[in-house]
Enzyme design. Structure first.
Site, PDB file in Angstrom:
ATOM      1  N   GLU A  48       0.824  -1.209   0.000  1.00  0.00           N
ATOM      2  CA  GLU A  48       0.000   0.000   0.000  1.00  0.00           C
ATOM      3  C   GLU A  48       0.857   1.257   0.000  1.00  0.00           C
ATOM      4  O   GLU A  48       0.606   2.196  -0.752  1.00  0.00           O
ATOM      5  CB  GLU A  48      -0.918   0.061   1.229  1.00  0.00           C
ATOM      6  CG  GLU A  48      -1.799  -1.131   1.418  1.00  0.00           C
ATOM      7  CD  GLU A  48      -1.207  -2.150   2.381  1.00  0.00           C
ATOM      8  OE1 GLU A  48      -0.091  -2.640   2.116  1.00  0.00           O
ATOM      9  OE2 GLU A  48      -1.863  -2.462   3.376  1.00  0.00           O
ATOM     10  N   CYS A  76      -2.517  -2.175   7.563  1.00  0.00           N
ATOM     11  CA  CYS A  76      -1.999  -2.076   8.935  1.00  0.00           C
ATOM     12  C   CYS A  76      -2.049  -0.615   9.393  1.00  0.00           C
ATOM     13  O   CYS A  76      -2.455   0.278   8.650  1.00  0.00           O
ATOM     14  CB  CYS A  76      -0.562  -2.595   8.984  1.00  0.00           C
ATOM     15  SG  CYS A  76       0.627  -1.498   8.152  1.00  0.00           S
TER      16      CYS A  76
END
Length: 155
Positions: A48, A76
């Site tokens: 990401e 996360c």
């Protein structure tokens, strides 16, 4: 999401945890990435984060206000922070991460009203495929370690 899964497969081929991400703007992929933590030995080399960085370069701004992030695993805390800071308005993810996900599992960082930006979330898109590539990877890794241990003890 299928393109994010292709990125996850690229990670797997590099013996990286198979997580992939793409950023879409106006119906076109402007950035794609996969995990590279082992390759780079950098804890921040999550799919990401790498995709967000590439998308920012592509649009010439840290603001990704007209973009969608697709990722195979629930982000996360670090990646959720990058999503908030880059102002991504929509995040689509595949598999939940009960041990590290901060979108839905452990907390709801993308929906925290104290931040100046919140993102809409769509979860469970191609969840089975996203989950299976991770399960297969970790099963193969355990088998490989078991085989290596067996070889060391027999020598």
């Amino acid at each position: 999401m299928r393109e994010a899964l292709k990125e996850a497969e690229q990670a797997r081929l590099k013996d990286e945890v198979p997580i992939g991400a793409v950023v879409v703007k106006d119906g076109e992929i402007i950035a794609r990435a996969h995990n590279l933590r082992e390759t780079t030995q950098q804890p921040t080399a999550h799919a990401e984060l790498l995709a967000i960085e590439a998308a920012c370069r592509a649009v010439g701004s840290f603001r990704l206000e007209d973009c969608t992030l697709y990722v195979t695993l629930e982000p996360c805390v670090m990646c959720s922070g990058a999503i908030v800071m880059s102002r991504v308005p929509l995040v689509v993810y595949g598999a939940p991460d009960p041990k590290g996900g901060t979108v839905d599992s452990l907390m709801h960082l993308l929906d925290t009203t104290e931040f100046n930006h919140r993102a809409e979330v769509v979860s469970g898109v191609l969840e089975e495929e996203s989950s299976q590539i991770l399960k297969d990877f970790f099963r193969e890794l355990r088998q490989k370690k078991k085989h290596e241990k067996k070889e060391r003890t027999s020598n």
